[in-house]
Design a protein around this motif. Structure first.
Motif, PDB file in Angstrom:
ATOM      1  N   ASP A 157       0.835  -1.202   0.000  1.00  0.00           N
ATOM      2  CA  ASP A 157       0.000   0.000   0.000  1.00  0.00           C
ATOM      3  C   ASP A 157       0.866   1.246   0.000  1.00  0.00           C
ATOM      4  OD1 ASP A 157      -1.892  -1.752   2.488  1.00  0.00           O
ATOM      5  OD2 ASP A 157      -2.166  -1.738   0.301  1.00  0.00           O
ATOM      6  N   LEU A 158       1.885   1.229   0.867  1.00  0.00           N
ATOM      7  CA  LEU A 158       2.766   2.397   0.953  1.00  0.00           C
ATOM      8  C   LEU A 158       3.450   2.657  -0.378  1.00  0.00           C
ATOM      9  CD1 LEU A 158       4.131   4.547   2.756  1.00  0.00           C
ATOM     10  CD2 LEU A 158       5.926   2.899   3.179  1.00  0.00           C
ATOM     11  N   ALA A 159       3.945   1.588  -1.002  1.00  0.00           N
ATOM     12  CA  ALA A 159       4.645   1.745  -2.279  1.00  0.00           C
ATOM     13  C   ALA A 159       3.708   2.284  -3.349  1.00  0.00           C
ATOM     14  CB  ALA A 159       5.237   0.416  -2.716  1.00  0.00           C
ATOM     15  N   GLU A 160       2.470   1.805  -3.331  1.00  0.00           N
ATOM     16  CA  GLU A 160       1.499   2.260  -4.334  1.00  0.00           C
ATOM     17  C   GLU A 160       1.241   3.765  -4.184  1.00  0.00           C
ATOM     18  OE1 GLU A 160      -3.198   1.398  -5.246  1.00  0.00           O
ATOM     19  OE2 GLU A 160      -2.132   0.257  -3.705  1.00  0.00           O
ATOM     20  N   VAL A 161       0.979   4.200  -2.947  1.00  0.00           N
ATOM     21  CA  VAL A 161       0.705   5.616  -2.716  1.00  0.00           C
ATOM     22  C   VAL A 161       1.957   6.452  -2.997  1.00  0.00           C
ATOM     23  CG1 VAL A 161      -0.129   7.271  -1.025  1.00  0.00           C
ATOM     24  CG2 VAL A 161      -0.981   4.954  -0.981  1.00  0.00           C
ATOM     25  N   TYR A 162       3.103   5.890  -2.609  1.00  0.00           N
ATOM     26  CA  TYR A 162       4.374   6.581  -2.838  1.00  0.00           C
ATOM     27  C   TYR A 162       4.595   6.819  -4.331  1.00  0.00           C
ATOM     28  CZ  TYR A 162       9.402   6.693  -3.683  1.00  0.00           C
ATOM     29  OH  TYR A 162      10.639   6.988  -4.157  1.00  0.00           O
ATOM     30  N   GLU A 163       4.339   5.799  -5.145  1.00  0.00           N
ATOM     31  CA  GLU A 163       4.576   5.948  -6.583  1.00  0.00           C
ATOM     32  C   GLU A 163       3.624   6.981  -7.175  1.00  0.00           C
ATOM     33  OE1 GLU A 163       6.167   3.160  -8.936  1.00  0.00           O
ATOM     34  OE2 GLU A 163       7.561   3.101  -7.254  1.00  0.00           O
ATOM     35  N   ARG A 164       2.380   6.994  -6.669  1.00  0.00           N
ATOM     36  CA  ARG A 164       1.419   7.971  -7.173  1.00  0.00           C
ATOM     37  C   ARG A 164       1.877   9.388  -6.867  1.00  0.00           C
ATOM     38  NH1 ARG A 164      -3.246   9.118  -4.346  1.00  0.00           N
ATOM     39  NH2 ARG A 164      -3.166   7.047  -3.423  1.00  0.00           N
ATOM     40  N   HIS A 165       2.342   9.603  -5.641  1.00  0.00           N
ATOM     41  CA  HIS A 165       2.797  10.933  -5.264  1.00  0.00           C
ATOM     42  C   HIS A 165       4.062  11.322  -6.009  1.00  0.00           C
ATOM     43  CE1 HIS A 165       0.091  12.306  -2.142  1.00  0.00           C
ATOM     44  NE2 HIS A 165      -0.014  11.059  -1.754  1.00  0.00           N
ATOM     45  N   LEU A 166       4.935  10.335  -6.233  1.00  0.00           N
ATOM     46  CA  LEU A 166       6.169  10.614  -6.965  1.00  0.00           C
ATOM     47  C   LEU A 166       5.851  11.054  -8.381  1.00  0.00           C
ATOM     48  CD1 LEU A 166       9.220  10.453  -6.496  1.00  0.00           C
ATOM     49  CD2 LEU A 166       9.179   8.209  -7.509  1.00  0.00           C
ATOM     50  N   LYS A 167       4.881  10.391  -9.003  1.00  0.00           N
ATOM     51  CA  LYS A 167       4.469  10.771 -10.347  1.00  0.00           C
ATOM     52  C   LYS A 167       3.901  12.185 -10.362  1.00  0.00           C
ATOM     53  CE  LYS A 167       2.803   7.222 -12.183  1.00  0.00           C
ATOM     54  NZ  LYS A 167       1.845   6.164 -12.570  1.00  0.00           N
ATOM     55  N   MET A 168       3.109  12.512  -9.317  1.00  0.00           N
ATOM     56  CA  MET A 168       2.545  13.865  -9.246  1.00  0.00           C
ATOM     57  C   MET A 168       3.653  14.890  -9.116  1.00  0.00           C
ATOM     58  SD  MET A 168      -1.047  13.864  -7.231  1.00  0.00           S
ATOM     59  CE  MET A 168      -0.275  13.857  -5.632  1.00  0.00           C
ATOM     60  N   ILE A 169       4.643  14.586  -8.278  1.00  0.00           N
ATOM     61  CA  ILE A 169       5.726  15.543  -8.038  1.00  0.00           C
ATOM     62  C   ILE A 169       6.547  15.718  -9.302  1.00  0.00           C
ATOM     63  CG2 ILE A 169       7.869  15.921  -6.792  1.00  0.00           C
ATOM     64  CD1 ILE A 169       6.549  14.451  -4.445  1.00  0.00           C
ATOM     65  N   GLU A 170       6.930  14.601  -9.900  1.00  0.00           N
ATOM     66  CA  GLU A 170       7.796  14.709 -11.071  1.00  0.00           C
ATOM     67  C   GLU A 170       7.033  15.289 -12.240  1.00  0.00           C
ATOM     68  OE1 GLU A 170       9.904  11.045 -11.697  1.00  0.00           O
ATOM     69  OE2 GLU A 170      11.310  11.740 -10.187  1.00  0.00           O
ATOM     70  N   GLY A 171       5.736  15.022 -12.303  1.00  0.00           N
ATOM     71  CA  GLY A 171       4.906  15.616 -13.342  1.00  0.00           C
ATOM     72  C   GLY A 171       4.894  17.122 -13.209  1.00  0.00           C
ATOM     73  N   ASP A 172       4.831  17.590 -11.957  1.00  0.00           N
ATOM     74  CA  ASP A 172       4.814  19.025 -11.724  1.00  0.00           C
ATOM     75  C   ASP A 172       6.072  19.686 -12.249  1.00  0.00           C
ATOM     76  OD1 ASP A 172       2.984  19.230  -8.568  1.00  0.00           O
ATOM     77  OD2 ASP A 172       2.389  19.269 -10.670  1.00  0.00           O
ATOM     78  N   THR A 173       7.221  19.079 -11.929  1.00  0.00           N
ATOM     79  CA  THR A 173       8.455  19.744 -12.328  1.00  0.00           C
ATOM     80  C   THR A 173       8.647  19.684 -13.828  1.00  0.00           C
ATOM     81  OG1 THR A 173       9.645  17.709 -11.907  1.00  0.00           O
ATOM     82  CG2 THR A 173       9.649  19.350 -10.171  1.00  0.00           C
ATOM     83  N   ARG A 174       7.954  18.744 -14.473  1.00  0.00           N
ATOM     84  CA  ARG A 174       8.165  18.660 -15.919  1.00  0.00           C
ATOM     85  C   ARG A 174       7.236  19.583 -16.680  1.00  0.00           C
ATOM     86  NH1 ARG A 174       7.404  13.054 -16.875  1.00  0.00           N
ATOM     87  NH2 ARG A 174       8.819  12.211 -15.365  1.00  0.00           N
ATOM     88  N   THR A 175       6.018  19.779 -16.227  1.00  0.00           N
ATOM     89  CA  THR A 175       5.069  20.548 -17.019  1.00  0.00           C
ATOM     90  C   THR A 175       4.981  22.010 -16.594  1.00  0.00           C
ATOM     91  OG1 THR A 175       3.274  19.940 -15.556  1.00  0.00           O
ATOM     92  CG2 THR A 175       3.658  18.532 -17.478  1.00  0.00           C
ATOM     93  N   GLU A 176       5.424  22.328 -15.367  1.00  0.00           N
ATOM     94  CA  GLU A 176       5.257  23.716 -14.936  1.00  0.00           C
ATOM     95  C   GLU A 176       6.271  24.606 -15.645  1.00  0.00           C
ATOM     96  OE1 GLU A 176       4.916  24.244 -10.713  1.00  0.00           O
ATOM     97  OE2 GLU A 176       5.848  26.184 -10.859  1.00  0.00           O
ATOM     98  N   PRO A 177       5.837  25.665 -16.292  1.00  0.00           N
ATOM     99  CA  PRO A 177       6.792  26.528 -16.997  1.00  0.00           C
ATOM    100  C   PRO A 177       7.551  27.398 -16.017  1.00  0.00           C
ATOM    101  CG  PRO A 177       4.590  27.428 -17.190  1.00  0.00           C
ATOM    102  CD  PRO A 177       4.453  26.127 -16.451  1.00  0.00           C
ATOM    103  N   VAL A 178       8.741  27.768 -16.405  1.00  0.00           N
ATOM    104  CA  VAL A 178       9.544  28.645 -15.568  1.00  0.00           C
ATOM    105  C   VAL A 178       8.938  30.036 -15.621  1.00  0.00           C
ATOM    106  CG1 VAL A 178      11.853  29.513 -15.138  1.00  0.00           C
ATOM    107  CG2 VAL A 178      11.550  27.266 -16.167  1.00  0.00           C
ATOM    108  N   ARG A 179       8.740  30.603 -14.436  1.00  0.00           N
ATOM    109  CA  ARG A 179       8.061  31.898 -14.394  1.00  0.00           C
ATOM    110  C   ARG A 179       9.095  33.018 -14.457  1.00  0.00           C
ATOM    111  NH1 ARG A 179       5.100  31.344  -9.649  1.00  0.00           N
ATOM    112  NH2 ARG A 179       4.058  29.484 -10.385  1.00  0.00           N
ATOM    113  N   CYS A 180       9.265  33.594 -15.633  1.00  0.00           N
ATOM    114  CA  CYS A 180      10.148  34.748 -15.759  1.00  0.00           C
ATOM    115  C   CYS A 180       9.598  35.587 -16.905  1.00  0.00           C
ATOM    116  CB  CYS A 180      11.584  34.323 -16.032  1.00  0.00           C
ATOM    117  SG  CYS A 180      11.842  33.628 -17.678  1.00  0.00           S
TER     118      CYS A 180
END
Lengths: 135, 90
Positions: A79-102
């Motif tokens: 269960d922990l691994a499943e939730v962990y992987e979901r959160h990891l995907k959310m985190i890494e997804g964020d850093t990949r799709t969020e544009p740099v604000r400048c």
């Protein structure tokens, strides 16, 4: 390693994506059982600041400690691994799709133009010449 | 490299985790030394891990998983199966 990085006492790094994902996973499992951090720590034989530190991604917990917490919460490592992987995907997804604000190049160019125009206007009002800012 | 630490009470789980690493490594067909090289860990450490003498941190487990080429959930799945086999066998 520069000093500006948030570093732990032993020189590791706080807030790596894996630690953040694990912290959020532990927090989600804890909230599913509707247990407070204090109760979880007390029942697991773990210090209360340590549970908070895990959830805030400030420590690197060992297998045994996680085993303690999961036994108290009555969850398996699957269960922990499943939730962990979901959160990891959310985190890494964020850093990949969020544009740099400048500011974009055009916006900056417009700002520079505006500044130059204002300076020219002020200079003309003064009657030309350099402005003395030193004595 | 044979720290017991907090995992002293969980000998069965530690051995199951070690067996999980060993099984995944055997399935990949690589040696302990090769796994150590891929995971940037020492081969003694890998050996101790497979014997179930270690209480690894999250970071070390992620190193093992990346060295074996599986996500962490894959390793955990094999671990749970080893644990179930162990309890059924007893």
């Amino acid at each position: 390693m520069s000093v500006s990085l948030p570093m732990t006492r032993t020189g590791g790094r706080h807030h790596t994506p894996e630690r953040v994902a694990l912290g959020r996973a532990v927090r989600e499992l804890r909230e599913r059982r509707e247990v407070s951090q204090f109760a979880l720590a007390y029942d697991s034989g773990v210090g209360r600041p340590y549970v908070n530190a895990i959830e805030c991604a400030r420590v690197n917990p060992t297998w045994g400690r996680l085993r303690d917490l999961l036994t108290t919460l009555e969850y398996t490592f699957c269960d922990l691994a499943e939730v962990y992987e979901r959160h990891l995907k959310m985190i890494e997804g964020d850093t990949r799709t969020e544009p740099v604000r400048c500011p974009s190049a055009e916006a900056r160019g417009a700002q520079e133009e505006h500044n130059a125009r204002q300076l020219a206007r002020a200079r003309a009002a003064r009657g030309g010449g350099r402005m003395r800012t030193w004595t | 490299m044979q720290g017991q630490g907090n995992g002293r009470a969980f000998a069965r789980e530690r051995r199951a985790l070690g067996r999980a690493v060993k099984e995944t490594r055997a399935r990949r067909g690589i040696s302990q030394e090769e796994l150590g090289y891929r995971a940037t860990l020492h081969r003694n450490y890998v050996g101790a891990m497979e014997r179930g003498e270690l209480n690894p941190t999250l970071r070390t487990l992620l190193l093992f998983a990346s060295g074996l080429g599986v996500p962490l959930s894959g390793l955990v799945g094999v671990y749970e199966r080893q644990l179930a086999d162990d309890s059924h066998g007893r």
